[in-house]
Design a protein around this motif. Sequence first.
Motif, mmCIF file in Angstrom:
data_model
loop_
_atom_site.group_PDB
_atom_site.id
_atom_site.type_symbol
_atom_site.label_atom_id
_atom_site.label_comp_id
_atom_site.label_asym_id
_atom_site.label_seq_id
_atom_site.Cartn_x
_atom_site.Cartn_y
_atom_site.Cartn_z
ATOM 1 N N LEU A 119 0.848 -1.178 0.000
ATOM 2 C CA LEU A 119 0.000 0.000 0.000
ATOM 3 C C LEU A 119 0.888 1.234 0.000
ATOM 4 C CD1 LEU A 119 -2.716 1.505 0.267
ATOM 5 C CD2 LEU A 119 -2.546 1.179 2.762
ATOM 6 N N VAL A 120 0.733 2.078 -1.017
ATOM 7 C CA VAL A 120 1.496 3.323 -1.120
ATOM 8 C C VAL A 120 0.582 4.489 -0.764
ATOM 9 C CG1 VAL A 120 2.853 4.815 -2.625
ATOM 10 C CG2 VAL A 120 2.933 2.327 -2.947
ATOM 11 N N ILE A 121 0.974 5.264 0.254
ATOM 12 C CA ILE A 121 0.185 6.431 0.677
ATOM 13 C C ILE A 121 1.060 7.665 0.512
ATOM 14 C CG2 ILE A 121 -1.209 7.447 2.495
ATOM 15 C CD1 ILE A 121 -1.385 4.708 3.813
ATOM 16 N N ASP A 122 0.796 8.438 -0.527
ATOM 17 C CA ASP A 122 1.634 9.590 -0.866
ATOM 18 C C ASP A 122 0.839 10.494 -1.792
ATOM 19 O OD1 ASP A 122 3.653 11.347 -1.984
ATOM 20 O OD2 ASP A 122 5.163 9.900 -1.331
ATOM 21 N N ASP A 123 0.907 11.811 -1.564
ATOM 22 C CA ASP A 123 0.135 12.734 -2.397
ATOM 23 C C ASP A 123 0.862 13.143 -3.674
ATOM 24 O OD1 ASP A 123 2.035 14.246 -1.001
ATOM 25 O OD2 ASP A 123 0.797 16.054 -1.102
ATOM 26 N N ASP A 124 2.088 12.668 -3.859
ATOM 27 C CA ASP A 124 2.842 12.951 -5.081
ATOM 28 C C ASP A 124 2.379 11.978 -6.165
ATOM 29 O OD1 ASP A 124 4.730 13.138 -7.139
ATOM 30 O OD2 ASP A 124 6.360 13.602 -5.765
ATOM 31 N N VAL A 125 1.461 12.442 -7.018
ATOM 32 C CA VAL A 125 0.844 11.564 -8.017
ATOM 33 C C VAL A 125 1.873 11.006 -8.986
ATOM 34 C CG1 VAL A 125 -0.830 11.451 -9.899
ATOM 35 C CG2 VAL A 125 -1.369 12.746 -7.830
ATOM 36 N N GLU A 126 2.795 11.841 -9.412
ATOM 37 C CA GLU A 126 3.812 11.377 -10.364
ATOM 38 C C GLU A 126 4.670 10.274 -9.753
ATOM 39 O OE1 GLU A 126 7.509 13.153 -13.081
ATOM 40 O OE2 GLU A 126 6.255 14.501 -11.898
ATOM 41 N N LEU A 127 5.065 10.467 -8.502
ATOM 42 C CA LEU A 127 5.886 9.460 -7.830
ATOM 43 C C LEU A 127 5.109 8.164 -7.618
ATOM 44 C CD1 LEU A 127 8.400 8.539 -6.257
ATOM 45 C CD2 LEU A 127 7.396 9.587 -4.207
ATOM 46 N N THR A 128 3.861 8.272 -7.187
ATOM 47 C CA THR A 128 3.094 7.049 -6.918
ATOM 48 C C THR A 128 2.797 6.287 -8.203
ATOM 49 O OG1 THR A 128 1.019 8.311 -6.929
ATOM 50 C CG2 THR A 128 2.059 7.916 -4.791
ATOM 51 N N GLU A 129 2.615 7.003 -9.300
ATOM 52 C CA GLU A 129 2.405 6.313 -10.578
ATOM 53 C C GLU A 129 3.663 5.553 -10.983
ATOM 54 O OE1 GLU A 129 1.174 9.304 -13.333
ATOM 55 O OE2 GLU A 129 -0.942 9.231 -12.712
ATOM 56 N N MET A 130 4.820 6.178 -10.766
ATOM 57 C CA MET A 130 6.085 5.522 -11.082
ATOM 58 C C MET A 130 6.286 4.282 -10.213
ATOM 59 S SD MET A 130 9.970 6.895 -10.555
ATOM 60 C CE MET A 130 9.823 6.616 -8.787
ATOM 61 N N LEU A 131 6.044 4.434 -8.896
ATOM 62 C CA LEU A 131 6.213 3.309 -7.982
ATOM 63 C C LEU A 131 5.244 2.179 -8.319
ATOM 64 C CD1 LEU A 131 6.664 5.098 -4.530
ATOM 65 C CD2 LEU A 131 8.406 3.896 -5.852
ATOM 66 N N SER A 132 4.013 2.538 -8.628
ATOM 67 C CA SER A 132 3.014 1.524 -8.964
ATOM 68 C C SER A 132 3.427 0.745 -10.201
ATOM 69 C CB SER A 132 1.654 2.190 -9.177
ATOM 70 O OG SER A 132 0.673 1.219 -9.492
ATOM 71 N N THR A 133 3.878 1.460 -11.232
ATOM 72 C CA THR A 133 4.317 0.800 -12.466
ATOM 73 C C THR A 133 5.520 -0.098 -12.204
ATOM 74 O OG1 THR A 133 3.517 2.636 -13.821
ATOM 75 C CG2 THR A 133 5.161 1.181 -14.813
ATOM 76 N N TYR A 134 6.463 0.421 -11.455
ATOM 77 C CA TYR A 134 7.705 -0.305 -11.172
ATOM 78 C C TYR A 134 7.441 -1.579 -10.379
ATOM 79 C CZ TYR A 134 12.416 -1.093 -9.295
ATOM 80 O OH TYR A 134 13.613 -1.644 -8.944
ATOM 81 N N LEU A 135 6.680 -1.472 -9.301
ATOM 82 C CA LEU A 135 6.435 -2.632 -8.448
ATOM 83 C C LEU A 135 5.437 -3.609 -9.069
ATOM 84 C CD1 LEU A 135 6.328 -0.821 -4.989
ATOM 85 C CD2 LEU A 135 8.195 -2.195 -5.930
ATOM 86 N N THR A 136 4.455 -3.086 -9.783
ATOM 87 C CA THR A 136 3.491 -3.958 -10.453
ATOM 88 C C THR A 136 4.163 -4.791 -11.529
ATOM 89 O OG1 THR A 136 1.664 -2.427 -10.043
ATOM 90 C CG2 THR A 136 1.348 -4.038 -11.795
ATOM 91 N N SER A 137 5.150 -4.206 -12.209
ATOM 92 C CA SER A 137 5.858 -4.939 -13.251
ATOM 93 C C SER A 137 6.611 -6.141 -12.694
ATOM 94 C CB SER A 137 6.844 -4.011 -13.976
ATOM 95 O OG SER A 137 7.950 -3.690 -13.152
#
Length: 246
Positions: free
Chosen positions: A21-39
């Motif tokens: 679970l990623v809780i962060d208001d930085d949308v650009e960062l969370t999108e990057m983390l989501s893509t990276y970890l989901t991959s």
Amino acid sequence: MNQAVREFNTMHSDFHLQSILVIDDDVELTEMLSTYLTSMGYNVIVKNDGEAGLSEATSGKHYDLILLDVMMPKIDGFDVLKKLRVSHTTPVLMLTARGDDYDRILGLEIGADDYLPKPFNHRELVARIKAIVRRHNLSASGGAIEQDLLVNGIFLSPSSQMAKVDDVELVLTTTEFLILRLLMLNVANRVTKEEISLKVLGKPLQAFDRSIDMHVSNLRKKISAVTVGEKIKTIRGVGYMLIVGK
């Protein structure tokens, strides 16, 4: 990204992580983390404010790790962690501003398992995730043949993840549980901060790093809340020792 994935898979071979679970208001960062970890096969859920993040973290869904930012709208990361720790021991890696020692210390006091300053390198993030999950899995498994421990009124059962002092159960984070376990296994002998950092946090002790001190301080507070008398002695400049009862 392919090279990064290969590096992670090599490091990832000895543990299995399902959900972050990623809780962060930085949308650009969370999108990057989501893509990276989901991959890499993980189920990643993102919430971009503290209120939504806390709701998700306490929803009953299982998360192996929470990445938690400090500065967020509605509820900041500190308040999210305070409320979470009332009922949940899910491992938390706090994302703090680089150079802000106050944020790091406060996060550890409240119950964070570790912290990572922003901006961070993806290799460092992976290393921290790996170390936190490894020790959480160690605590959860308890070891196939590891025996229960009883020292100076402190009872610890690795198999059931239970710790009691004078028959009162303690609510410990994974890090606190493993520090207590290490001290009990070395009762009446000093355990250095370097040893605690390597065996519990999974990383070498860094200069001016107060993580160990804060985790032990939290552990002491929880023990002293239910009993009298000193249980953990500080060996100044060295580390700590669990005291044998008189």
